[in-house]
Design a protein around this motif. Structure first.
Motif, mmCIF file in Angstrom:
data_model
loop_
_atom_site.group_PDB
_atom_site.id
_atom_site.type_symbol
_atom_site.label_atom_id
_atom_site.label_comp_id
_atom_site.label_asym_id
_atom_site.label_seq_id
_atom_site.Cartn_x
_atom_site.Cartn_y
_atom_site.Cartn_z
ATOM 1 N N ARG A 360 0.840 -1.190 0.000
ATOM 2 C CA ARG A 360 0.000 0.000 0.000
ATOM 3 C C ARG A 360 0.885 1.253 0.000
ATOM 4 O O ARG A 360 1.585 1.516 0.989
ATOM 5 C CB ARG A 360 -0.887 0.009 1.251
ATOM 6 N N PRO A 361 0.856 2.058 -1.059
ATOM 7 C CA PRO A 361 1.633 3.301 -1.035
ATOM 8 C C PRO A 361 0.925 4.345 -0.177
ATOM 9 O O PRO A 361 -0.292 4.279 0.035
ATOM 10 C CB PRO A 361 1.669 3.724 -2.506
ATOM 11 N N VAL A 362 1.680 5.292 0.316
ATOM 12 C CA VAL A 362 1.112 6.378 1.111
ATOM 13 C C VAL A 362 1.656 7.706 0.589
ATOM 14 O O VAL A 362 2.683 7.753 -0.088
ATOM 15 C CB VAL A 362 1.445 6.231 2.615
ATOM 16 N N TYR A 363 0.942 8.759 0.918
ATOM 17 C CA TYR A 363 1.463 10.097 0.662
ATOM 18 C C TYR A 363 1.463 10.844 1.992
ATOM 19 O O TYR A 363 0.419 11.053 2.607
ATOM 20 C CB TYR A 363 0.636 10.869 -0.366
ATOM 21 N N ASN A 364 2.638 11.248 2.424
ATOM 22 C CA ASN A 364 2.794 11.885 3.723
ATOM 23 C C ASN A 364 2.482 13.372 3.650
ATOM 24 O O ASN A 364 3.177 14.128 2.961
ATOM 25 C CB ASN A 364 4.213 11.690 4.251
ATOM 26 N N MET A 365 1.439 13.775 4.346
ATOM 27 C CA MET A 365 1.140 15.193 4.459
ATOM 28 C C MET A 365 2.189 15.847 5.354
ATOM 29 O O MET A 365 2.822 15.195 6.186
ATOM 30 C CB MET A 365 -0.254 15.388 5.045
ATOM 31 N N GLY A 366 2.376 17.128 5.188
ATOM 32 C CA GLY A 366 3.401 17.843 5.923
ATOM 33 C C GLY A 366 2.921 18.351 7.264
ATOM 34 O O GLY A 366 1.776 18.135 7.678
#
Length: 547
Positions: A360-366
């Motif tokens: 599962r890929p993720v996108y890290n919010m800042g």
């Protein structure tokens, strides 16, 4: 003329590259050793009330999608009815990440800003080594009225420092009290959490972008291998190898922490911490997925994909001319900024993909802000109100009279409106960028997407929507750990040094696992316990990295 924090200058402030410890906690120095973490978690935040009268062409949302303006607003709204400076002069310490501006006495834009403010805003602008300058001024006892506190540049013991040297602004800003300052009320609760230490509000936050880092590709380079976007980690590595031209072109910029962070999202490494079913926390570097990322980063380095000089300072220029194929931006809006170096270049924004099948890929919010700016301690009620009025004025968002004066200057002298967009004129190129950088480091409204080329804005807006489908927020945002405040920066630096040595082949994976064990013993496990103690119930359990 829009100011964007540069991807390398403040990569840690975006929250994305803090891969070892609770940088969110130490971003405000955390709490004092008397238990400020719990107090901060329970603090009453300012009431959120967006400004009326600002209508974007493409609307944002509470998840972080930016309001988008495809052209300059036909009419600006005024958010204040009086000049804020009434005492003659306000002094402030800040920093610039652009070329320093011409001095105030010979800077026309600065002079016109002071006229609008009703007095002199005298800025002491640091170029580099901000923590050292901050410490020197603090030790002198001769503090300016305002001093920017950055998220994680290693300023220690911020809790006790704030208590002894700065004004507690809670009574002026908590709850409905903030409504007296409409631009401050328009700052989101997520931003305000970063300005709370020991359960008290110490200044207005400076919003950055809620988005984290993104990989940008030069489309003319990656077109040779069917585009920048990839479907697996191995495919991306193969593409990197194919576009290499020894001594002339490299696939990736040399800044290894940024690249490692990009790779980690493909492998499903969570955003700094995993929230377990029992509400305990696991640091991402304690996970097998992190070690998989580290092994992959070694392979990319061994393949020669990175520009060889790890201290290379011209990555932006080399990206624009195609000699470096990809680099990391502080957020999606950076895709358009390289038009200043290559007018034909709108960068490709990579959306994280599965490194291996079933992952599962993720996108890290800042982190969402670049700190906050407290006021020098004083019992003078009039001075406190004057500074609040000034910060409110300087925090006005895009589409307002105050924003234009602060960010673009005066129409007809610093900019003009041409074909529905703002164009710099006169001496603006020398006078404005460095000054605007310094101003926006210490005060800012919530950001928007706006570019002179509308299609750039539409593209970025669309990519933000795609990224939000994979978003993962850092579970400890707005929380504070006393141990992280005291030791977090040092522990993080040690572990990151070992990680970077492993990527370059100077150390082994076993060396890294030993360093993680040392991190645990030196305070890491205590950091995890302290964060878990104040973890809000609405923070979700982290999904499995397996699809």
């Amino acid at each position: 003329m829009r100011f964007e924090i540069r991807r390398r200058d403040l990569f840690a402030l975006s929250g994305a590259a803090a891969v070892a410890t609770g940088a969110a906690a130490c971003s405000s120095g955390g709490a004092s050793q008397s238990g400020g973490a719990a107090a901060s978690a329970d603090a009453e935040l300012p009431t959120y009330q967006p400004l009326e009268g600002l209508t974007p062409d493409l609307p944002g949302n509470e998840d972080g999608l930016h309001n988008t303006f495809l052209k300059a607003p036909e009419e600006l709204i005024a958010t204040t009815d009086a000049a804020p400076i009434t005492s003659g002069e306000i002094t402030a310490l800040t920093q610039t990440f652009a070329t320093p501006p011409t001095p105030m006495d010979s800077n026309g834009m600065w002079g016109r800003l002071n006229e609008a403010l009703g007095g002199t805003l005298n800025l002491d602008i640091a170029i580099d080594s901000y923590p050292e300058k901050f410490a020197t001024i603090l030790a002198s006892g001769d503090l300016p009225d305002l001093m920017w506190v950055p998220p994680n540049q290693g300023i220690p013991n911020i809790g006790p420092m704030l208590e002894s040297q700065f004004v507690d602004l809670t009574e002026y800003l908590a709850g409905d009290a903030v409504l007296e300052y409409p631009n401050l009320a328009a700052l989101t609760p997520g931003s305000w959490r970063t300005a709370v230490v020991n359960g008290k509000i110490w200044g207005a936050p400076i919003p950055s972008t809620p988005f984290g880092q993104v990989y940008l590709g030069n489309p003319s380079v990656w077109a040779e291998v069917d585009g920048f976007q990839s479907s697996s980690a191995e495919e991306f590595l193969d593409k990197c190898k194919e576009i290499l031209i020894p001594g002339k072109r490299w696939a990736l910029e040399p800044f290894l922490p940024n690249a490692f962070h990009m790779f980690s999202q493909w492998f499903g490494v969570p955003n700094q911490y995993r929230v377990n079913e029992d509400r305990t926390l696991t640091a991402n570097h304690q996970m097998d997925e992190y070690l998989e990322t580290l092994e992959y980063a070694q392979k990319v380095f061994e393949a020669g994909a990175f520009y060889p000089d790890l201290n290379h300072a011209e990555s932006g220029q080399d990206f624009a001319n195609g000699s470096i194929g990809a680099l990391v931006s502080v957020g999606p809006r950076g895709a358009a900024e390289y038009r200043t170096l290559n007018p034909e270049l709108i960068a490709d924004i990579m959306v994280p993909f599965s490194a291996i099948e079933g992952r599962r890929p993720v996108y890290n919010m800042g982190y969402g802000t670049v700190g906050f700016t407290p006021f020098k301690k004083t019992d003078d009620e009039a001075k406190i109100r004057e500074l609040l009025d000034l910060v409110n004025w300087l925090s006005a968002p895009f589409g307002t009279v105050e924003f234009m004066q602060k960010n673009y200057g005066t129409e007809g002298k610093d900019y003009e409106v041409k074909d529905g967009n703002y164009v710099a004129i006169g001496d603006a190129d020398a006078e404005v960028p460095g000054l605007v950088s310094a101003l926006n480091i210490m005060t800012s409204g919530e950001g928007v997407i706006y570019n002179p080329i509308p299609s750039d804005s539409e593209y970025i807006y669309g990519k933000e929507q795609e990224l939000l489908e994979l978003m993962m927020r850092r579970p400890t945002n707005g929380l504070y750990s006393d141990t992280s405040s005291d030791k977090g920066t040092e522990l993080s630096a040690r572990l990151n040094d070992v990680r970077n040595d492993v990527i370059q082949g100077r150390k082994t994976i076993d060396d890294f696992t030993a360093a993680v064990k040392q991190w645990e013993e030196d305070g890491g496990l205590k950091i995890l316990e302290e964060f878990a103690e104040v973890l809000p119930a609405d923070v979700p359990v982290t999904p499995s990295s397996t699809l």
